[in-house]
Write a protein that holds these residues in place. Structure first.
Motif, PDB file in Angstrom:
ATOM      1  N   ASP A 190     -24.534  -8.105 -12.728  1.00  0.00           N
ATOM      2  CA  ASP A 190     -24.220  -8.127 -11.396  1.00  0.00           C
ATOM      3  C   ASP A 190     -25.544  -8.139 -10.742  1.00  0.00           C
ATOM      4  O   ASP A 190     -26.412  -7.359 -11.031  1.00  0.00           O
ATOM      5  N   ASP A 191     -25.697  -8.875 -10.688  1.00  0.00           N
ATOM      6  CA  ASP A 191     -26.999  -8.851 -10.073  1.00  0.00           C
ATOM      7  C   ASP A 191     -27.070  -7.656  -9.146  1.00  0.00           C
ATOM      8  O   ASP A 191     -26.173  -7.383  -8.391  1.00  0.00           O
ATOM      9  N   ARG A 192     -28.201  -6.918  -9.219  1.00  0.00           N
ATOM     10  CA  ARG A 192     -28.331  -5.707  -8.440  1.00  0.00           C
ATOM     11  C   ARG A 192     -28.460  -5.988  -6.966  1.00  0.00           C
ATOM     12  O   ARG A 192     -28.147  -5.157  -6.124  1.00  0.00           O
ATOM     13  N   SER A 193     -28.963  -7.151  -6.688  1.00  0.00           N
ATOM     14  CA  SER A 193     -29.178  -7.450  -5.272  1.00  0.00           C
ATOM     15  C   SER A 193     -27.853  -7.495  -4.547  1.00  0.00           C
ATOM     16  O   SER A 193     -26.886  -8.058  -5.017  1.00  0.00           O
ATOM     17  N   ARG A 194     -27.825  -6.853  -3.421  1.00  0.00           N
ATOM     18  CA  ARG A 194     -26.631  -6.892  -2.588  1.00  0.00           C
ATOM     19  C   ARG A 194     -26.753  -8.030  -1.597  1.00  0.00           C
ATOM     20  O   ARG A 194     -27.841  -8.420  -1.209  1.00  0.00           O
ATOM     21  N   ALA A 195     -25.589  -8.566  -1.189  1.00  0.00           N
ATOM     22  CA  ALA A 195     -25.613  -9.630  -0.183  1.00  0.00           C
ATOM     23  C   ALA A 195     -26.083  -9.051   1.129  1.00  0.00           C
ATOM     24  O   ALA A 195     -25.590  -8.039   1.589  1.00  0.00           O
ATOM     25  N   ARG A 196     -27.059  -9.683   1.741  1.00  0.00           N
ATOM     26  CA  ARG A 196     -27.604  -9.196   2.998  1.00  0.00           C
ATOM     27  C   ARG A 196     -27.103 -10.045   4.140  1.00  0.00           C
ATOM     28  O   ARG A 196     -26.965 -11.245   4.009  1.00  0.00           O
ATOM     29  N   ARG A 197     -26.865  -9.391   5.269  1.00  0.00           N
ATOM     30  CA  ARG A 197     -26.422 -10.129   6.444  1.00  0.00           C
ATOM     31  C   ARG A 197     -27.596 -10.854   7.034  1.00  0.00           C
ATOM     32  O   ARG A 197     -28.682 -10.317   7.189  1.00  0.00           O
ATOM     33  N   ARG A 198     -27.383 -12.089   7.377  1.00  0.00           N
ATOM     34  CA  ARG A 198     -28.443 -12.887   7.986  1.00  0.00           C
ATOM     35  C   ARG A 198     -28.624 -12.501   9.444  1.00  0.00           C
ATOM     36  O   ARG A 198     -27.661 -12.265  10.154  1.00  0.00           O
ATOM     37  N   PRO A 199     -29.906 -12.437   9.907  1.00  0.00           N
ATOM     38  CA  PRO A 199     -30.111 -12.131  11.321  1.00  0.00           C
ATOM     39  C   PRO A 199     -29.442 -13.179  12.199  1.00  0.00           C
ATOM     40  O   PRO A 199     -29.504 -14.373  11.928  1.00  0.00           O
ATOM     41  N   GLY A 200     -28.841 -12.712  13.265  1.00  0.00           N
ATOM     42  CA  GLY A 200     -28.202 -13.668  14.173  1.00  0.00           C
ATOM     43  C   GLY A 200     -26.899 -14.204  13.652  1.00  0.00           C
ATOM     44  O   GLY A 200     -26.396 -15.221  14.116  1.00  0.00           O
ATOM     45  N   GLY A 201     -26.353 -13.545  12.594  1.00  0.00           N
ATOM     46  CA  GLY A 201     -25.090 -14.027  12.046  1.00  0.00           C
ATOM     47  C   GLY A 201     -23.948 -13.692  12.981  1.00  0.00           C
ATOM     48  O   GLY A 201     -24.112 -13.131  14.047  1.00  0.00           O
ATOM     49  N   ARG A 202     -22.741 -13.963  12.486  1.00  0.00           N
ATOM     50  CA  ARG A 202     -21.566 -13.793  13.342  1.00  0.00           C
ATOM     51  C   ARG A 202     -21.412 -12.358  13.791  1.00  0.00           C
ATOM     52  O   ARG A 202     -21.222 -12.072  14.963  1.00  0.00           O
ATOM     53  N   ALA A 203     -21.524 -11.417  12.824  1.00  0.00           N
ATOM     54  CA  ALA A 203     -21.313 -10.016  13.186  1.00  0.00           C
ATOM     55  C   ALA A 203     -22.374  -9.537  14.145  1.00  0.00           C
ATOM     56  O   ALA A 203     -22.123  -8.790  15.069  1.00  0.00           O
ATOM     57  N   ASP A 204     -23.655  -9.953  13.899  1.00  0.00           N
ATOM     58  CA  ASP A 204     -24.720  -9.548  14.807  1.00  0.00           C
ATOM     59  C   ASP A 204     -24.467 -10.088  16.206  1.00  0.00           C
ATOM     60  O   ASP A 204     -24.705  -9.408  17.205  1.00  0.00           O
ATOM     61  N   GLY A 205     -24.019 -11.323  16.314  1.00  0.00           N
ATOM     62  CA  GLY A 205     -23.767 -11.929  17.612  1.00  0.00           C
ATOM     63  C   GLY A 205     -22.671 -11.184  18.357  1.00  0.00           C
ATOM     64  O   GLY A 205     -22.759 -10.941  19.560  1.00  0.00           O
ATOM     65  N   GLU A 206     -21.626 -10.778  17.621  1.00  0.00           N
ATOM     66  CA  GLU A 206     -20.557 -10.041  18.271  1.00  0.00           C
ATOM     67  C   GLU A 206     -21.055  -8.695  18.792  1.00  0.00           C
ATOM     68  O   GLU A 206     -20.753  -8.281  19.898  1.00  0.00           O
ATOM     69  N   ALA A 207     -21.866  -8.013  17.964  1.00  0.00           N
ATOM     70  CA  ALA A 207     -22.366  -6.717  18.391  1.00  0.00           C
ATOM     71  C   ALA A 207     -23.233  -6.869  19.625  1.00  0.00           C
ATOM     72  O   ALA A 207     -23.184  -6.068  20.548  1.00  0.00           O
ATOM     73  N   ALA A 208     -24.070  -7.907  19.617  1.00  0.00           N
ATOM     74  CA  ALA A 208     -24.925  -8.120  20.777  1.00  0.00           C
ATOM     75  C   ALA A 208     -24.086  -8.390  22.014  1.00  0.00           C
ATOM     76  O   ALA A 208     -24.382  -7.911  23.102  1.00  0.00           O
ATOM     77  N   ALA A 209     -23.011  -9.165  21.866  1.00  0.00           N
ATOM     78  CA  ALA A 209     -22.152  -9.445  23.009  1.00  0.00           C
ATOM     79  C   ALA A 209     -21.501  -8.178  23.523  1.00  0.00           C
ATOM     80  O   ALA A 209     -21.368  -7.959  24.718  1.00  0.00           O
ATOM     81  N   VAL A 210     -21.105  -7.308  22.602  1.00  0.00           N
ATOM     82  CA  VAL A 210     -20.481  -6.063  23.024  1.00  0.00           C
ATOM     83  C   VAL A 210     -21.474  -5.206  23.794  1.00  0.00           C
ATOM     84  O   VAL A 210     -21.165  -4.625  24.818  1.00  0.00           O
ATOM     85  N   ARG A 211     -22.716  -5.135  23.304  1.00  0.00           N
ATOM     86  CA  ARG A 211     -23.716  -4.334  24.000  1.00  0.00           C
ATOM     87  C   ARG A 211     -24.024  -4.893  25.390  1.00  0.00           C
ATOM     88  O   ARG A 211     -24.384  -4.175  26.297  1.00  0.00           O
ATOM     89  N   ALA A 212     -23.876  -6.223  25.554  1.00  0.00           N
ATOM     90  CA  ALA A 212     -24.188  -6.835  26.844  1.00  0.00           C
ATOM     91  C   ALA A 212     -23.101  -6.595  27.878  1.00  0.00           C
ATOM     92  O   ALA A 212     -23.314  -6.786  29.059  1.00  0.00           O
ATOM     93  N   LEU A 213     -21.903  -6.187  27.424  1.00  0.00           N
ATOM     94  CA  LEU A 213     -20.827  -5.943  28.376  1.00  0.00           C
ATOM     95  C   LEU A 213     -21.191  -4.757  29.256  1.00  0.00           C
ATOM     96  O   LEU A 213     -21.670  -3.734  28.773  1.00  0.00           O
ATOM     97  N   GLU A 269     -27.841 -15.639 -16.064  1.00  0.00           N
ATOM     98  CA  GLU A 269     -26.756 -15.278 -15.155  1.00  0.00           C
ATOM     99  C   GLU A 269     -25.899 -14.160 -15.737  1.00  0.00           C
ATOM    100  O   GLU A 269     -25.567 -13.188 -15.052  1.00  0.00           O
ATOM    101  N   LEU A 270     -25.538 -14.272 -17.009  1.00  0.00           N
ATOM    102  CA  LEU A 270     -24.726 -13.242 -17.647  1.00  0.00           C
ATOM    103  C   LEU A 270     -25.479 -11.913 -17.705  1.00  0.00           C
ATOM    104  O   LEU A 270     -24.904 -10.848 -17.485  1.00  0.00           O
ATOM    105  N   THR A 271     -26.779 -11.980 -17.968  1.00  0.00           N
ATOM    106  CA  THR A 271     -27.585 -10.763 -18.016  1.00  0.00           C
ATOM    107  C   THR A 271     -27.619 -10.072 -16.665  1.00  0.00           C
ATOM    108  O   THR A 271     -27.399  -8.859 -16.559  1.00  0.00           O
ATOM    109  N   ASP A 272     -27.870 -10.857 -15.607  1.00  0.00           N
ATOM    110  CA  ASP A 272     -27.962 -10.274 -14.270  1.00  0.00           C
ATOM    111  C   ASP A 272     -26.626  -9.743 -13.778  1.00  0.00           C
ATOM    112  O   ASP A 272     -26.539  -8.646 -13.219  1.00  0.00           O
ATOM    113  N   GLN A 273     -25.564 -10.525 -13.974  1.00  0.00           N
ATOM    114  CA  GLN A 273     -24.275 -10.197 -13.377  1.00  0.00           C
ATOM    115  C   GLN A 273     -23.465  -9.196 -14.194  1.00  0.00           C
ATOM    116  O   GLN A 273     -22.694  -8.421 -13.618  1.00  0.00           O
TER     117      GLN A 273
END
Length: 357
Positions: free
Chosen positions: A11-34, A110-114
């Motif tokens: 499993d590869d140890r690396s966790r999936a990281r959220r990209r800056p400016g992604g959908r969730a970040d954009g929603e949070a920013a919109a909420v803060r702007a309200l 791949e098998l080793t990592d995952q």
């Protein structure tokens, strides 16, 4: 190099990281702007009770905003599970259809990592609680030969060293262990070892890996180290004839000494059933305080606290190509590596508070 033996059971140890400016970040920013609720002008006394039309709208807006914040908070969690599920299904599809790669030695990255690393990681992190030091001494690129002490009755030390390099090296490098002949005749173990990147402990294979820029691990004590009595713990055995030094000299790669503390106590070997070992074709048959007296339960290793320390590399690229044939130079370098590992073992033993903590 032929006497440098280790018996790895893989499993590869690396966790999936959220990209800056992604959908969730954009929603949070919109909420803060309200805008927040605005306080309306004071009503004169005696006015009709109940919210004014503007206030009612603000209340609705506040409720809507709360729903939006909850959705934004749940988004990354749901998205993370979806990504992991999609990744797992894609992994299974590749394994079933054969759409994956192995190198000429049978290594399946791949098998080793995952899979393999994810199976070893709980043992590494939770059971032995391995502490890693000096991992920055392993080069970020190019070949290097890691030389370590060997102990523990079963070769778990090699596997823990493999996880340490995989999980802690800044460049995310992989360790390719050199294994004894025995591991490649054992069913199941043979296939797992090949998939995990282990290869036969011979000079030719080791040199090819090093020249291709791989990190190679070797434990020159071999069976003499892993099968020594508990009374001789942390006393290094003979390092063979220095074949690993000759290989490093020919490849022109640095030698990184590695000292492992904690493995000696996982199976305290108080005896050796030599006759049974000969019948089974093993180099030794260990007798410990729990095995074979407690049956399968006796095969459970003791939960000791481990430390793995990688020492400063010893360069070899300054020597001429013919230096690999100089027996005196090989003896001196072998002795230098051995002494550095032994000195570090004593230092780590003085520093540790307890075998288990």
């Amino acid at each position: 190099m032929a006497d440098a033996k280790v018996i790895p059971f893989d499993d590869d140890r690396s966790r999936a990281r959220r990209r800056p400016g992604g959908r969730a970040d954009g929603e949070a920013a919109a909420v803060r702007a309200l805008p927040g609720p605005q306080q309306g002008p004071q009503e004169p006394e005696g006015s009709q009770e109940g919210p004014a039309p503007g206030e009612a709208g603000e209340a609705v807006g506040a409720d809507t905003r709360g729903v939006g914040e909850a959705a934004a908070g749940a988004g990354p969690v749901a998205g993370g599970w979806e990504r992991r599920l999609a990744g797992g299904l894609a992994f299974l599809r590749r394994r079933i259809t054969g759409d994956y790669e192995v190198d000429e030695f049978g290594y399946d990255e791949e098998l080793t990592d995952q899979v393999l690393m994810s199976l070893l990681r709980p043992l590494y992190e939770k059971y032995f609680r391995v502490e890693v030091k000096g991992v920055e001494n392993i080069p970020a690129e190019g070949g290097a030969l890691i030389v370590a002490n060997h102990s523990g009755t079963l070769p778990l030390d090699g596997l823990m060293m493999q996880v340490a390099v995989h999980d802690h090296h800044p460049a995310g490098r992989h360790l390719r262990l050199l294994a004894a002949d025995l591991v490649f005749v054992l069913p199941v173990v043979n296939e797992l070892a090949r998939k995990a990147g282990h290869t036969l402990a011979c000079a030719e294979d080791a040199e090819r890996l090093l020249r291709s820029g791989e990190i190679v691990g070797v434990m020159p004590e071999g069976f003499k180290g892993i099968g020594k009595p508990f009374g001789e713990r942390y006393k290094l055995q003979r390092f063979g004839r220095g074949g690993f030094v000759s290989t490093a000299l020919r490849a022109g790669v640095p030698i990184v000494p590695c000292s492992i503390v904690g493995a000696e106590e996982i199976y305290p070997m108080i005896g050796n059933a030599k006759t049974l070992a000969r019948v089974l074709g093993f180099p030794y048959f260990p007798l410990t305080p729990t095995f074979p007296w407690l049956g399968p339960l006796g095969a459970l290793p003791l939960p000791t606290k481990w430390t793995i320390q990688f020492g400063e590399p010893i360069p070899t690229d300054s020597y001429a190509p013919e230096a690999a044939e100089d027996p005196m130079l090989m003896f001196n370098l072998t002795d230098q590596v051995r002494e550095q590992i032994q000195h570090t073992l004593y230092k780590l033993l003085v520093q540790r508070r307890s075998v288990f903590f």
